[in-house]
Design a protein around this motif. Structure first.
Motif, PDB file in Angstrom:
ATOM      1  N   UNK A  38     -27.897   6.631  21.680  1.00  0.00           N
ATOM      2  CA  UNK A  38     -27.567   5.797  22.837  1.00  0.00           C
ATOM      3  C   UNK A  38     -26.846   6.612  23.904  1.00  0.00           C
ATOM      4  N   UNK A  39     -27.232   6.398  25.154  1.00  0.00           N
ATOM      5  CA  UNK A  39     -26.514   7.034  26.253  1.00  0.00           C
ATOM      6  C   UNK A  39     -25.464   6.085  26.825  1.00  0.00           C
ATOM      7  N   UNK A  40     -25.682   4.807  26.685  1.00  0.00           N
ATOM      8  CA  UNK A  40     -24.716   3.765  27.015  1.00  0.00           C
ATOM      9  C   UNK A  40     -24.645   2.852  25.803  1.00  0.00           C
ATOM     10  N   UNK A  41     -23.866   1.794  25.926  1.00  0.00           N
ATOM     11  CA  UNK A  41     -23.609   0.935  24.768  1.00  0.00           C
ATOM     12  C   UNK A  41     -24.897   0.439  24.110  1.00  0.00           C
ATOM     13  N   UNK A  42     -25.827  -0.105  24.872  1.00  0.00           N
ATOM     14  CA  UNK A  42     -27.079  -0.593  24.308  1.00  0.00           C
ATOM     15  C   UNK A  42     -28.307   0.078  24.908  1.00  0.00           C
ATOM     16  N   UNK A  43     -28.108   1.128  25.679  1.00  0.00           N
ATOM     17  CA  UNK A  43     -29.213   1.825  26.338  1.00  0.00           C
ATOM     18  C   UNK A  43     -29.516   3.113  25.592  1.00  0.00           C
ATOM     19  N   UNK A  44     -30.687   3.186  24.933  1.00  0.00           N
ATOM     20  CA  UNK A  44     -31.013   4.421  24.233  1.00  0.00           C
ATOM     21  C   UNK A  44     -31.353   5.547  25.199  1.00  0.00           C
ATOM     22  N   UNK A 113     -27.111  -2.681  15.039  1.00  0.00           N
ATOM     23  CA  UNK A 113     -28.326  -3.442  14.769  1.00  0.00           C
ATOM     24  C   UNK A 113     -29.476  -2.951  15.631  1.00  0.00           C
ATOM     25  N   UNK A 114     -29.207  -2.656  16.902  1.00  0.00           N
ATOM     26  CA  UNK A 114     -30.266  -2.151  17.769  1.00  0.00           C
ATOM     27  C   UNK A 114     -30.744  -0.780  17.294  1.00  0.00           C
ATOM     28  N   UNK A 115     -29.828   0.065  16.870  1.00  0.00           N
ATOM     29  CA  UNK A 115     -30.215   1.363  16.337  1.00  0.00           C
ATOM     30  C   UNK A 115     -31.099   1.228  15.105  1.00  0.00           C
ATOM     31  N   UNK A 116     -30.766   0.285  14.229  1.00  0.00           N
ATOM     32  CA  UNK A 116     -31.573   0.067  13.026  1.00  0.00           C
ATOM     33  C   UNK A 116     -32.949  -0.473  13.380  1.00  0.00           C
ATOM     34  N   UNK A 117     -33.031  -1.359  14.366  1.00  0.00           N
ATOM     35  CA  UNK A 117     -34.325  -1.910  14.780  1.00  0.00           C
ATOM     36  C   UNK A 117     -35.198  -0.816  15.406  1.00  0.00           C
ATOM     37  N   UNK A 118     -34.599   0.025  16.239  1.00  0.00           N
ATOM     38  CA  UNK A 118     -35.353   1.134  16.839  1.00  0.00           C
ATOM     39  C   UNK A 118     -35.868   2.064  15.745  1.00  0.00           C
ATOM     40  N   UNK A 119     -35.022   2.360  14.761  1.00  0.00           N
ATOM     41  CA  UNK A 119     -35.437   3.217  13.652  1.00  0.00           C
ATOM     42  C   UNK A 119     -36.559   2.569  12.845  1.00  0.00           C
ATOM     43  N   UNK A 120     -36.462   1.269  12.633  1.00  0.00           N
ATOM     44  CA  UNK A 120     -37.509   0.531  11.915  1.00  0.00           C
ATOM     45  C   UNK A 120     -38.833   0.625  12.661  1.00  0.00           C
TER      46      UNK A 120
END
Length: 140
Positions: A38-44, A113-120
């Protein structure tokens, strides 16, 4: 942009989906575990600084928020039931207590959670991602 396949030998791909999702939850690249996701809180980031994986194609959308709401709701439901049923607190006092806790819990779990979804999505090759796996000889 560099082809992620050309970095195959330099990157330690995870052995299983759980490993990739754990990397994403920690906020590191699910592919190489070396750079920030992530470069920002929820922005990859658009591209991984280490392995050149293109993360701009991810489409996690609202799914991480749905997962967070589901988890927070299930974790706090017994608390609400106990506060009203066992301790006899009013609905308003329960709401005033539980609502800030629920918001804080949801905000705390959104990025992992967003990181896990992106990885999924990456692991299973969903959307624009290319599915990658370790060579069988690398897995011990």
């Amino acid at each position: 942009m560099a082809d992620p396949q050309s970095y195959q030998a330099q990157v330690d791909l995870p052995a299983k989906a759980g490993g990739a999702m754990l990397r994403g939850m920690r906020g590191t690249c699910p592919r190489c575990d070396e750079a920030r996701l992530f470069r920002k809180w929820l922005k990859p980031v658009d591209t991984c600084a280490h392995c050149a994986q293109d993360w701009s194609v991810q489409q996690a959308d609202d799914f991480p928020a749905y997962i967070g709401i589901f988890l927070v709701g299930h974790l706090l439901a017994p608390v609400v039931i106990a506060m009203i049923g066992a301790y006899g607190l009013s609905a308003w006092l329960t709401l005033a207590t539980v609502l800030p806790v629920a918001v804080a819990m949801l905000l705390a779990m959104l990025q992992p959670t967003k990181g896990a979804v992106i990885a999924f999505l990456w692991w299973f090759g969903i959307g624009a991602f290319v599915q990658e796996r370790r060579d069988e000889s690398d897995i011990a």
